[in-house]
Scaffold this active site. Structure first.
Site, PDB file in Angstrom:
ATOM      1  N   HIS A 288       0.852  -1.193   0.000  1.00 35.15           N
ATOM      2  CA  HIS A 288       0.000   0.000   0.000  1.00 35.15           C
ATOM      3  C   HIS A 288       0.883   1.236   0.000  1.00 35.15           C
ATOM      4  O   HIS A 288       2.104   1.151   0.115  1.00 35.15           O
ATOM      5  CB  HIS A 288      -0.986  -0.004   1.179  1.00 35.15           C
ATOM      6  CG  HIS A 288      -0.364   0.072   2.539  1.00 35.15           C
ATOM      7  ND1 HIS A 288       0.408  -0.946   3.060  1.00 35.15           N
ATOM      8  CD2 HIS A 288      -0.426   1.034   3.507  1.00 35.15           C
ATOM      9  CE1 HIS A 288       0.792  -0.614   4.285  1.00 35.15           C
ATOM     10  NE2 HIS A 288       0.316   0.582   4.568  1.00 35.15           N
TER      11      HIS A 288
ATOM     12  N   ASP B 207       5.703   4.882   5.214  1.00 34.49           N
ATOM     13  CA  ASP B 207       6.548   3.976   6.007  1.00 34.49           C
ATOM     14  C   ASP B 207       6.672   2.596   5.356  1.00 34.49           C
ATOM     15  O   ASP B 207       7.437   1.753   5.848  1.00 34.49           O
ATOM     16  CB  ASP B 207       6.032   3.855   7.447  1.00 34.49           C
ATOM     17  CG  ASP B 207       4.627   3.290   7.557  1.00 34.49           C
ATOM     18  OD1 ASP B 207       3.772   3.649   6.717  1.00 34.49           O
ATOM     19  OD2 ASP B 207       4.366   2.502   8.480  1.00 34.49           O
ATOM     20  N   HIS B 208       5.964   2.374   4.250  1.00 38.22           N
ATOM     21  CA  HIS B 208       6.084   1.120   3.503  1.00 38.22           C
ATOM     22  C   HIS B 208       6.750   1.308   2.142  1.00 38.22           C
ATOM     23  O   HIS B 208       7.318   0.347   1.612  1.00 38.22           O
ATOM     24  CB  HIS B 208       4.701   0.473   3.332  1.00 38.22           C
ATOM     25  CG  HIS B 208       4.148  -0.044   4.619  1.00 38.22           C
ATOM     26  ND1 HIS B 208       4.102  -1.385   4.929  1.00 38.22           N
ATOM     27  CD2 HIS B 208       3.644   0.605   5.699  1.00 38.22           C
ATOM     28  CE1 HIS B 208       3.589  -1.545   6.144  1.00 38.22           C
ATOM     29  NE2 HIS B 208       3.301  -0.340   6.622  1.00 38.22           N
TER      30      HIS B 208
ATOM     31  N   HIS C 103       1.348   3.955   1.950  1.00 36.74           N
ATOM     32  CA  HIS C 103       1.824   4.743   3.095  1.00 36.74           C
ATOM     33  C   HIS C 103       3.351   4.876   3.081  1.00 36.74           C
ATOM     34  O   HIS C 103       4.072   3.915   2.789  1.00 36.74           O
ATOM     35  CB  HIS C 103       1.346   4.121   4.401  1.00 36.74           C
ATOM     36  CG  HIS C 103      -0.095   4.377   4.682  1.00 36.74           C
ATOM     37  ND1 HIS C 103      -0.810   3.711   5.660  1.00 36.74           N
ATOM     38  CD2 HIS C 103      -0.982   5.239   4.104  1.00 36.74           C
ATOM     39  CE1 HIS C 103      -2.060   4.148   5.674  1.00 36.74           C
ATOM     40  NE2 HIS C 103      -2.185   5.084   4.741  1.00 36.74           N
TER      41      HIS C 103
ATOM     42  N   HIS D  88      -7.616  -0.626   5.367  1.00 32.31           N
ATOM     43  CA  HIS D  88      -6.583   0.266   5.907  1.00 32.31           C
ATOM     44  C   HIS D  88      -6.315   1.378   4.907  1.00 32.31           C
ATOM     45  O   HIS D  88      -6.295   2.566   5.260  1.00 32.31           O
ATOM     46  CB  HIS D  88      -5.323  -0.544   6.196  1.00 32.31           C
ATOM     47  CG  HIS D  88      -4.213   0.248   6.807  1.00 32.31           C
ATOM     48  ND1 HIS D  88      -4.293   0.796   8.067  1.00 32.31           N
ATOM     49  CD2 HIS D  88      -2.977   0.576   6.324  1.00 32.31           C
ATOM     50  CE1 HIS D  88      -3.169   1.432   8.342  1.00 32.31           C
ATOM     51  NE2 HIS D  88      -2.354   1.318   7.300  1.00 32.31           N
TER      52      HIS D  88
ATOM     53  N   HIS E 151       4.355  -4.507  10.923  1.00 34.76           N
ATOM     54  CA  HIS E 151       4.750  -3.794  12.142  1.00 34.76           C
ATOM     55  C   HIS E 151       4.885  -4.755  13.315  1.00 34.76           C
ATOM     56  O   HIS E 151       4.212  -5.791  13.373  1.00 34.76           O
ATOM     57  CB  HIS E 151       3.707  -2.741  12.524  1.00 34.76           C
ATOM     58  CG  HIS E 151       3.650  -1.557  11.610  1.00 34.76           C
ATOM     59  ND1 HIS E 151       4.394  -0.422  11.813  1.00 34.76           N
ATOM     60  CD2 HIS E 151       2.930  -1.339  10.484  1.00 34.76           C
ATOM     61  CE1 HIS E 151       4.135   0.455  10.852  1.00 34.76           C
ATOM     62  NE2 HIS E 151       3.242  -0.082  10.034  1.00 34.76           N
TER      63      HIS E 151
ATOM     64  N   ASP F 157      -0.435  -3.972   6.299  1.00 33.93           N
ATOM     65  CA  ASP F 157      -1.095  -3.413   7.479  1.00 33.93           C
ATOM     66  C   ASP F 157      -2.569  -3.808   7.526  1.00 33.93           C
ATOM     67  O   ASP F 157      -3.408  -3.047   8.020  1.00 33.93           O
ATOM     68  CB  ASP F 157      -0.963  -1.889   7.485  1.00 33.93           C
ATOM     69  CG  ASP F 157       0.431  -1.423   7.867  1.00 33.93           C
ATOM     70  OD1 ASP F 157       1.305  -2.277   8.111  1.00 33.93           O
ATOM     71  OD2 ASP F 157       0.652  -0.191   7.912  1.00 33.93           O
TER      72      ASP F 157
END
Length: 238
Positions: free
Chosen positions: A52, A56-57, A54, A109, A166, A128
């Site tokens: 996805h 942080d990915h 985001h 998400h 995570h 996530d």
């Protein structure tokens, strides 16, 4: 097939997947530690797979692409992810070496979130969406969508290994114990997770069987219960 956990940022896990001489970096939130982990094993990162959009990915994807990797990710989020070479949607397949992953559409998400299911290796990368003892926050989707995802995950063979994005398991376990105080399996797992984290040990991967027994979101009877539990977890201070 070898899978290597690479801690990145504060609590993210990126994953290196190596098979038949090829290597994928999945959800590299930053490039340097992922590239270093590959180099330490003599591997070259050929592909980047993204679940996805985001940051942080996807944060390390551009740097890895600049080093020669091709980047694959959700077609539905192509407008939010720069540099996608391959667009993936429900039912598509993508391979690393001899290991072929089938794409699952798992919105909730984010609107276009995908998972990578490698059936013949009993492995799924859930980003996530499904966490150990938890599920992702509903930023762009509905409880109905997330409940449908949970039912789909629950239908996998129990020995399927789940690799998520995570290290949230301790917080999730504390919430699970509050959500289902009569569930002995959750109490036992909470104790195990506390001990593991005190030793600095990772709690991922998990398995579908373990999640069926201890994940209050996977165990929700319907979307309404999942929504109630998700709202409670969002406010949980344990």
């Amino acid at each position: 097939m070898e899978i290597v956990r690479v801690p990145v940022l504060s609590d993210n896990y990126a994953w290196l997947i190596h098979d038949a001489g090829q290597t994928v970096a999945l959800d590299p939130g930053e490039a340097a530690p992922v590239a270093a982990a590959a180099a330490a094993r003599g591997w070259t990162i050929d592909q980047v797979w993204l679940t996805h959009w985001h940051p942080d990915h996807v944060g390390g994807a551009a740097a890895l692409k600049a080093q020669g990797a091709r980047v694959a990710g959700p077609a539905a989020e192509a407008a939010k992810i720069d540099g996608l070479d391959t667009l993936l949607a429900e039912g598509d397949t993508i391979a690393v070496g001899d290991a072929a992953a089938t794409i699952w559409s798992v919105p909730g998400h984010t609107a276009g979130h995908i998972a990578f299911h490698i059936l013949d290796r009993a492995t799924i990368f859930t980003g996530d969406t499904l966490f150990a003892m938890g599920c992702g926050r509903l930023f762009e989707g509905t409880a109905e969508q997330m409940h449908a995802n949970m039912r789909r995950f629950a239908g996998l063979p129990g020995d399927t290994r789940v690799y998520c994005g995570h290290e949230y398991t301790l917080s999730n376990a504390r919430f699970a114990a509050a959500a289902e105080p009569e569930n002995d399996a959750i109490a036992e797992r909470l104790a195990d997770v506390v001990a593991m984290r005190e030793q600095g040990e990772p709690t991922i991967p998990t398995t579908i069987a373990l999640e069926r027994a201890t994940n209050p979101f996977l165990r929700s009877v319907d979307a309404e219960e999942l929504a109630q539990r998700r709202a409670a977890k969002d406010a949980f201070k344990g």
